[in-house]
Design a protein around this motif. Structure first.
Motif, short mmCIF file in Angstrom:
data_model
loop_
_atom_site.label_atom_id
_atom_site.label_comp_id
_atom_site.label_asym_id
_atom_site.label_seq_id
_atom_site.Cartn_x
_atom_site.Cartn_y
_atom_site.Cartn_z
N TRP A 76 -3.98 19.21 13.90
CA TRP A 76 -4.59 19.45 15.21
C TRP A 76 -3.83 18.75 16.32
O TRP A 76 -3.75 19.25 17.45
CB TRP A 76 -6.04 19.00 15.20
N GLY A 77 -3.26 17.57 16.03
CA GLY A 77 -2.50 16.85 17.03
C GLY A 77 -1.28 17.64 17.50
O GLY A 77 -0.95 17.65 18.70
N GLN A 78 -0.61 18.30 16.57
CA GLN A 78 0.55 19.12 16.93
C GLN A 78 0.13 20.31 17.80
O GLN A 78 0.83 20.67 18.75
CB GLN A 78 1.24 19.64 15.68
N ILE A 79 -0.99 20.91 17.48
CA ILE A 79 -1.46 22.06 18.26
C ILE A 79 -1.79 21.62 19.68
O ILE A 79 -1.40 22.26 20.66
CB ILE A 79 -2.68 22.70 17.58
N ILE A 80 -2.49 20.51 19.81
CA ILE A 80 -2.87 20.01 21.14
C ILE A 80 -1.63 19.58 21.92
O ILE A 80 -1.52 19.84 23.12
CB ILE A 80 -3.89 18.87 21.00
N ALA A 81 -0.66 18.94 21.24
CA ALA A 81 0.57 18.53 21.91
C ALA A 81 1.35 19.74 22.40
O ALA A 81 1.89 19.74 23.52
CB ALA A 81 1.43 17.69 20.97
N TYR A 82 1.41 20.81 21.60
CA TYR A 82 2.11 22.01 22.02
C TYR A 82 1.41 22.68 23.20
O TYR A 82 2.06 23.15 24.14
CB TYR A 82 2.26 23.00 20.86
N MET A 83 0.08 22.72 23.16
CA MET A 83 -0.66 23.29 24.28
C MET A 83 -0.41 22.49 25.56
O MET A 83 -0.22 23.07 26.64
CB MET A 83 -2.16 23.33 23.95
N ALA A 84 -0.40 21.17 25.45
CA ALA A 84 -0.13 20.33 26.62
C ALA A 84 1.28 20.56 27.14
O ALA A 84 1.50 20.64 28.36
CB ALA A 84 -0.34 18.87 26.26
N PHE A 85 2.25 20.70 26.22
CA PHE A 85 3.63 20.98 26.63
C PHE A 85 3.72 22.29 27.40
O PHE A 85 4.39 22.38 28.43
CB PHE A 85 4.55 21.02 25.41
N CYS A 86 3.04 23.32 26.90
CA CYS A 86 3.06 24.62 27.58
C CYS A 86 2.44 24.53 28.96
O CYS A 86 2.87 25.22 29.89
CB CYS A 86 2.35 25.67 26.74
N GLU A 87 1.41 23.71 29.11
CA GLU A 87 0.74 23.59 30.40
C GLU A 87 1.58 22.85 31.44
O GLU A 87 1.57 23.20 32.61
CB GLU A 87 -0.61 22.89 30.23
N VAL A 88 2.31 21.82 31.04
CA VAL A 88 3.01 20.99 32.01
C VAL A 88 4.49 21.32 32.14
O VAL A 88 5.15 20.80 33.03
CB VAL A 88 2.85 19.49 31.68
N SER A 89 5.03 22.18 31.28
CA SER A 89 6.47 22.41 31.30
C SER A 89 6.92 23.43 32.34
O SER A 89 8.11 23.54 32.59
CB SER A 89 6.95 22.85 29.91
N SER A 90 6.03 24.18 32.93
CA SER A 90 6.44 25.16 33.93
C SER A 90 5.46 25.16 35.09
O SER A 90 4.30 24.81 34.94
CB SER A 90 6.53 26.56 33.31
#
Length: 107
Positions: A2-16
């Motif tokens: 779950w940590g990886q999923i949340i980290a990826y979602m956060a990356f997608c939100e803040v990366s663009s």
């Protein structure tokens, strides 16, 4: 997990940039892997996607209707054909027979 999923979602939100007026706000992040830059190709792909989605909806409605008419899934095939493998047996694998290496079912 779950940590990886949340980290990826956060990356997608803040990366663009997704503010109003940016392409990200409209859902276009510049990834043209599955689509094309050519508007005619994009329109053709979207139309075929819509057609396939409509066909899938008609197919599932047909399956619901068939089940409602016959009262059985698969139109009676479930009773005559062996489409469910090993329903009433636990731990059966076809080439080796009963397989329980840790003896979990012997209790």
């Amino acid at each position: 997990g779950w940590g990886q999923i949340i980290a990826y979602m956060a990356f997608c939100e803040v990366s663009s940039k997704q503010g109003p007026g940016t392409p990200g706000a409209a859902g276009d992040f510049g990834w043209k892997v599955l689509t094309s830059s050519n508007p005619a190709v994009v329109k053709s792909k979207l139309n075929s996607e819509l057609a396939n989605g409509r066909l899938a909806m008609i197919a599932i409605i047909g399956m619901f209707f068939q089940e409602g008419i016959t009262g059985d899934i698969w139109g009676g095939l479930a009773k005559t054909a062996k489409i469910f493998a090993f329903e009433n047996e636990r731990g059966v694998q076809e080439p080796v027979g009963f397989w329980d290496p840790l003896a979990l079912s012997s209790s």
